[in-house]
Write a protein that holds these residues in place. Structure first.
Motif, PDB file in Angstrom:
ATOM      1  N   GLU A 308      -3.724   1.877   6.491  1.00 31.62           N
ATOM      2  CA  GLU A 308      -3.597   3.299   6.187  1.00 31.62           C
ATOM      3  C   GLU A 308      -4.521   3.706   5.047  1.00 31.62           C
ATOM      4  O   GLU A 308      -5.123   4.790   5.074  1.00 31.62           O
ATOM      5  CB  GLU A 308      -2.146   3.642   5.837  1.00 31.62           C
ATOM      6  CG  GLU A 308      -1.901   5.139   5.695  1.00 31.62           C
ATOM      7  CD  GLU A 308      -0.432   5.499   5.621  1.00 31.62           C
ATOM      8  OE1 GLU A 308      -0.133   6.699   5.474  1.00 31.62           O
ATOM      9  OE2 GLU A 308       0.414   4.570   5.706  1.00 31.62           O
ATOM     10  N   ARG A 312      -7.436   6.516   5.798  1.00 26.14           N
ATOM     11  CA  ARG A 312      -7.358   7.822   5.135  1.00 26.14           C
ATOM     12  C   ARG A 312      -8.342   7.973   3.979  1.00 26.14           C
ATOM     13  O   ARG A 312      -8.456   9.039   3.382  1.00 26.14           O
ATOM     14  CB  ARG A 312      -5.926   8.049   4.636  1.00 26.14           C
ATOM     15  CG  ARG A 312      -4.898   8.188   5.754  1.00 26.14           C
ATOM     16  CD  ARG A 312      -3.469   8.178   5.234  1.00 26.14           C
ATOM     17  NE  ARG A 312      -3.246   9.226   4.243  1.00 26.14           N
ATOM     18  CZ  ARG A 312      -2.108   9.362   3.547  1.00 26.14           C
ATOM     19  NH1 ARG A 312      -1.105   8.504   3.773  1.00 26.14           N
ATOM     20  NH2 ARG A 312      -1.980  10.322   2.664  1.00 26.14           N
ATOM     21  N   LEU A 314      -8.227   6.557   1.006  1.00 28.58           N
ATOM     22  CA  LEU A 314      -7.509   6.747  -0.256  1.00 28.58           C
ATOM     23  C   LEU A 314      -8.095   5.865  -1.356  1.00 28.58           C
ATOM     24  O   LEU A 314      -8.671   4.805  -1.097  1.00 28.58           O
ATOM     25  CB  LEU A 314      -6.029   6.401  -0.058  1.00 28.58           C
ATOM     26  CG  LEU A 314      -5.284   7.239   0.997  1.00 28.58           C
ATOM     27  CD1 LEU A 314      -3.856   6.740   1.165  1.00 28.58           C
ATOM     28  CD2 LEU A 314      -5.304   8.727   0.604  1.00 28.58           C
TER      29      LEU A 314
END
Length: 450
Positions: A308, A312, A314
């Motif tokens: 994830e 994304r 991040l």
């Protein structure tokens, strides 16, 4: 050199007032058939190639069909008469370099900056194998090769299981290279005429995804033991297998009386993995691994999985380590094809994400152990990099460690590795930044600016 009837050339030349003839001590048999020389030169596809290397050009039978076709041509000649003569002959050409050196010892690390490196040679019988080993054993900058060697050697290089010539050489070469037999050349093409046929092979890098990962040292040791006495059954040659010999042959689907030449390359890899206790499918990086997610001030805001975080984009944390030896060289790893980011790119000695709650310093020590198999007691902080596109959204600390080797790369993490001088790396990075993981280039620039 001038042709002497039906495409034939004399094997001698007058150099500095002396006649130069093939040297038996160096295994020299000069190619004198011009049409064959041109055909061989064409097989490396030199037109427009960035960098072509010809070890052992001799009198230049193939050289004359290579000059002016590639962007850069490097000739490597050991012979004390021919080497200086070649240097004089091409002194005015900017696209031809001549090294009067031993091709079995020449430093190839500077070649990486050219990207596409093609090697072609009519190799002396006496040292052809050593030249091949030196230039083609990973890590290597060579991207394709065409060699003329003794036919018996070429047969062994190209042989598959069940074919004549199949043995340890076949397996140890084909684990890294696809080998194609192109043509057989009779003795009449040379002066002096050898007693055996020659042949031409073309070699291209094997796709690493075609074999599961394995420990190269264990693999080579087992192959050499297995073929050490070909008439003996392997159970009498190899060390005790985990779980016993019967468990091993059952896993291979082979009889207990198995001999080395009965196993294909893929089965030899399977055998090596059995000794390494690698019994399952290759495991790449786990998308479920947990990272600390941070804000723009590098403060922890939570935890999410690797998959994830990367999907994304991040912000998160990572460490890079430059391992430096006593010569001032830096060890670079080539990332495994199993990596989810920048597979098969060159990278820092070790690099990785911090575990949840882990410090940068602790991560540096852990990653050097897990990726390149060395134990270090501590590191030196060299630079801090803020997160952004240039670091793949990572807040990075660059650490330095001192170690002279050897390295023991973990194959799931590292395909191979090599020591490079800072000067060689500068030239390579400036010429081909695309060869490297993005985070490494950023760390390199930060370190150079400190």
């Amino acid at each position: 050199m001038r042709s002497q009837g039906q495409g034939k050339r004399s094997s001698t030349r007058i150099i500095s007032g002396q006649e130069v003839a093939p040297r038996k001590s160096m295994g020299q048999n000069f190619l004198v058939d011009d049409s064959i020389a041109k055909w061989i030169a064409d097989q490396i596809e030199p037109d427009g190639a960035p960098f072509v290397v010809e070890p052992g050009p001799g009198l230049g039978a193939m050289t004359q069909h290579l000059v002016g076709r590639s962007q850069q041509l490097l000739l490597i000649e050991k012979d004390h008469s021919l080497g200086p003569e070649l240097q004089k002959r091409f002194a005015t050409r900017e696209d031809v370099m001549v090294m009067h050196e031993d091709a079995t010892k020449v430093d190839t690390r500077g070649w990486y900056r050219h990207g596409d490196v093609r090697v072609i040679g009519n190799l002396p019988y006496s040292v052809g194998g050593e030249i091949l080993k030196h230039m083609l054993t990973p890590p290597t900058p060579v991207t394709s090769a065409v060699f003329m060697l003794q036919k018996e050697v070429c047969d062994r290089l190209a042989a598959k299981v069940g074919q004549d010539g199949y043995g340890a050489l076949s397996i140890l070469v084909q684990r890294d290279w696809d080998v194609e037999m192109l043509r057989v050349i009779g003795p009449e093409a040379f002066n002096p005429k050898p007693r055996v046929d020659s042949a031409i092979v073309k070699m291209t890098p094997r796709d690493p995804r075609t074999l599961p990962v394995y420990d190269r040292r264990t693999f080579e040791r087992l192959v050499r033991l297995g073929f050490g006495q070909r008439r003996k059954q392997m159970k009498n040659l190899l060390p005790e297998a985990p779980g016993g010999w019967q468990a091993l042959v059952d896993a291979l689907g082979k009889p207990a009386t198995l001999r080395a030449e009965e196993l294909s390359l893929e089965e030899w890899v399977q055998l090596s993995r059995f000794y390494e206790n690698r019994t399952g499918a290759d495991a790449g990086q786990k998308a479920t691994e947990m990272f600390d997610v941070v804000n723009e001030r590098n403060e922890v805001t939570g935890q999410l999985t690797r998959g994830e975080v990367h999907a994304r984009g991040l912000l998160h944390r990572a460490v890079h380590v430059f391992v430096i030896n006593a010569r001032g060289e830096i060890y670079l790893q080539k990332r495994s094809h199993l990596k989810d980011v920048s597979p098969l790119k060159w990278d820092s000695s070790a690099a990785g994400h911090l575990d949840v709650g882990e410090s940068y310093a602790a991560c540096a020590i852990r990653e050097t152990r897990e990726e390149v198999g060395i134990e270090i007691s501590g590191t030196e902080l060299a630079a801090e990099l803020s997160a952004g596109e240039h670091t793949d959204h990572e807040f990075v600390e660059l650490h330095l460690a001192r170690h002279n080797g050897p390295m023991k790369p973990f194959p799931e993490e590292v395909a191979c590795g090599e020591w490079f001088s800072p000067e060689t790396l500068d030239s390579w990075i400036n010429a081909r930044p695309q060869d490297f993981a993005k985070g490494f280039v950023s760390c390199w620039k930060a370190w150079k600016n400190t």
